[in-house]
Design a protein around this motif. Structure first.
Motif, short mmCIF file in Angstrom:
data_model
loop_
_atom_site.label_atom_id
_atom_site.label_comp_id
_atom_site.label_asym_id
_atom_site.label_seq_id
_atom_site.Cartn_x
_atom_site.Cartn_y
_atom_site.Cartn_z
N ASP A 65 33.15 4.97 30.89
CA ASP A 65 32.86 4.31 29.80
C ASP A 65 32.44 5.19 28.56
O ASP A 65 31.49 5.85 28.58
N GLY A 66 32.90 4.83 27.47
CA GLY A 66 32.36 5.73 26.29
C GLY A 66 33.16 7.04 26.03
O GLY A 66 32.69 7.79 25.23
N HIS A 67 33.85 7.40 26.99
CA HIS A 67 34.60 8.69 27.10
C HIS A 67 35.66 8.71 25.85
O HIS A 67 36.42 7.93 25.70
N ASP A 68 35.36 10.01 25.26
CA ASP A 68 36.44 10.13 24.03
C ASP A 68 37.57 10.53 24.66
O ASP A 68 37.84 11.84 25.11
N TYR A 69 38.87 9.83 24.32
CA TYR A 69 40.01 10.54 24.88
C TYR A 69 41.05 10.47 23.40
O TYR A 69 41.35 9.35 23.03
N ASP A 70 41.35 11.58 23.09
CA ASP A 70 42.41 11.71 22.06
C ASP A 70 41.77 10.93 20.65
O ASP A 70 42.36 10.39 19.89
N GLY A 71 40.55 11.10 20.63
CA GLY A 71 39.76 10.31 19.58
C GLY A 71 39.67 8.75 19.71
O GLY A 71 39.10 8.01 18.86
N TYR A 72 39.72 8.27 20.89
CA TYR A 72 39.54 6.83 21.20
C TYR A 72 38.72 6.84 22.32
O TYR A 72 38.50 7.47 23.20
N ARG A 73 37.39 6.08 21.87
CA ARG A 73 36.29 5.99 22.68
C ARG A 73 36.64 4.58 23.64
O ARG A 73 36.76 3.65 23.49
N LEU A 74 37.12 5.17 24.99
CA LEU A 74 37.40 4.24 25.74
C LEU A 74 36.36 3.12 26.48
O LEU A 74 35.02 3.57 26.48
N ARG A 75 36.83 2.15 26.60
CA ARG A 75 35.98 1.05 27.16
C ARG A 75 36.35 0.68 28.61
O ARG A 75 37.32 0.42 28.84
N VAL A 76 35.24 0.89 29.49
CA VAL A 76 35.59 0.96 30.75
C VAL A 76 34.50 0.00 31.45
O VAL A 76 33.25 0.21 31.27
N GLU A 77 34.97 -1.06 32.17
CA GLU A 77 33.85 -1.91 32.52
C GLU A 77 34.53 -2.70 33.66
O GLU A 77 36.04 -2.81 33.92
N PHE A 78 33.88 -3.43 34.51
CA PHE A 78 34.37 -4.12 35.65
C PHE A 78 34.89 -5.47 34.91
O PHE A 78 34.40 -6.24 34.04
N PRO A 79 35.93 -6.15 35.22
CA PRO A 79 36.41 -7.63 34.57
C PRO A 79 35.41 -8.42 34.90
O PRO A 79 34.51 -8.41 35.68
N ARG A 80 35.53 -9.48 33.93
CA ARG A 80 34.41 -10.63 34.10
C ARG A 80 34.47 -11.34 35.44
O ARG A 80 35.61 -11.66 35.88
N GLY A 81 33.27 -11.39 35.96
CA GLY A 81 33.38 -11.87 37.42
C GLY A 81 33.69 -10.79 38.57
O GLY A 81 33.66 -11.21 39.78
N GLY A 82 34.04 -9.60 38.17
CA GLY A 82 34.00 -8.52 39.05
C GLY A 82 33.06 -7.52 39.20
O GLY A 82 31.89 -7.78 38.66
N GLY A 83 33.29 -6.62 39.98
CA GLY A 83 32.20 -5.34 40.35
C GLY A 83 31.42 -5.71 41.43
O GLY A 83 31.23 -6.91 41.93
N PRO A 84 30.73 -4.87 42.06
CA PRO A 84 29.66 -5.14 43.08
C PRO A 84 28.56 -5.95 42.78
O PRO A 84 28.22 -6.26 41.60
N SER A 85 28.16 -6.54 43.86
CA SER A 85 27.20 -7.63 43.74
C SER A 85 25.89 -7.01 43.03
O SER A 85 25.53 -5.84 43.42
N GLY A 86 25.32 -7.41 42.01
CA GLY A 86 24.03 -6.94 41.49
C GLY A 86 24.25 -5.85 40.62
O GLY A 86 23.56 -4.99 40.05
N TYR A 87 25.57 -5.66 40.27
CA TYR A 87 25.92 -4.48 39.36
C TYR A 87 25.53 -4.60 37.83
O TYR A 87 25.64 -5.85 37.42
N ARG A 88 24.97 -3.75 37.27
CA ARG A 88 24.58 -3.56 35.93
C ARG A 88 25.56 -2.58 35.13
O ARG A 88 25.43 -1.32 35.50
N ARG A 89 25.97 -2.87 33.83
CA ARG A 89 26.71 -1.90 33.30
C ARG A 89 25.75 -0.88 32.87
O ARG A 89 24.67 -0.96 32.47
N GLY A 90 26.02 0.36 32.72
CA GLY A 90 25.33 1.56 32.34
C GLY A 90 25.21 2.48 33.58
O GLY A 90 25.41 2.15 34.65
N PRO A 91 24.39 3.39 33.23
CA PRO A 91 24.05 4.53 34.30
C PRO A 91 23.36 3.93 35.44
O PRO A 91 22.39 2.84 35.09
N PRO A 92 23.57 4.50 36.66
CA PRO A 92 22.57 3.80 37.64
C PRO A 92 21.11 3.96 37.66
O PRO A 92 20.82 5.19 37.09
#
Length: 227
Positions: A65-92
């Motif tokens: 998430d936020g990785h620079d790929y050929d000048g594009y800053r990637l947006r990487v996240e779990f889809p809405r309602g997805g991801g492990p329970s209790g997951y919060r976006r950002g570094p652990p």
């Protein structure tokens, strides 16, 4: 077995000429990918990437998430309602005092590689590597840390690029935010050199040169008294 929603991540803000293989190359080092679904026929491209293990999906979100790929800053996240329970976006944010210090990592060894390797011992809540081939790992439980010390010390480590080495695993007595007795580490977790060269019991405190001079002086004094 992880649910599908916990293993699936969304990847947005991709360049218009992105290919499925490019996405695989971006994420393969985080774990086994079971599916890449690239949507690039209408509007800005985006993709869904599905991993075999939900922990790998979580690592991919943290790592890309936020990785620079050929000048594009990637947006990487779990889809809405997805991801492990209790997951919060950002570094652990979970940290632990059950911490080990690792040496002997190959140059291409990443924190994800180290985390995967140490998972054999139990739940890893934090991992990091440094340029000098060292790293630190924190476990959620004391027993997992002790298992790692017993079973993973001098174990064969393999990086995502195929480099292998035998690593050493030692307990870091300072722990997270600690400062206890034992082997000393600097602020990046590296061991200080003096930790590996303990003073020998009963070693002399005087200089060998001074000792030689004193012996010679005694010899000269003795010869004068005999003459």
């Amino acid at each position: 077995m992880s649910g599908r929603n916990e293993c699936r991540i969304y990847v947005g803000n991709l360049p218009p000429d992105i290919r499925t293989k490019d996405i695989q190359d971006l994420f393969y080092k985080f774990g086994k990918i079971t599916c890449v679904d690239l949507k690039n026929r209408r509007g800005p491209p985006f993709a869904f990437v599905e991993f075999e293990d939900s922990r790998d999906a979580e690592d991919a979100v943290h790592g890309r998430d936020g990785h620079d790929y050929d000048g594009y800053r990637l947006r990487v996240e779990f889809p809405r309602g997805g991801g492990p329970s209790g997951y919060r976006r950002g570094p652990p944010t979970r940290r632990s005092q059950y911490r080990v210090f690792v040496t002997g990592l190959p140059p291409s060894g990443s924190w994800q590689d180290l985390k995967d390797h140490m998972r054999e011992a139990g739940d890893v809540c934090y991992a990091d590597v440094f340029k000098d081939g060292t790293g630190v790992v924190e476990f959620l439980r004391y027993d997992d840390m002790k298992y790692a010390l017993r079973k993973l010390d001098d174990s064969r480590f393999r990086s995502h690029e195929g480099e292998t080495s035998y690593i050493r695993v030692r307990e870091d007595y300072t722990g997270y935010g600690g400062g206890g007795a034992g082997t000393e580490y600097d602020e990046r977790g590296r061991s200080r050199s003096r930790s590996y060269s303990p003073r020998r019991r009963g070693s002399p405190t005087y200089s060998p040169v001074r000792r030689t001079y004193s012996s010679a002086s005694r010899s000269r004094s003795r010869s004068r008294s005999l003459s």
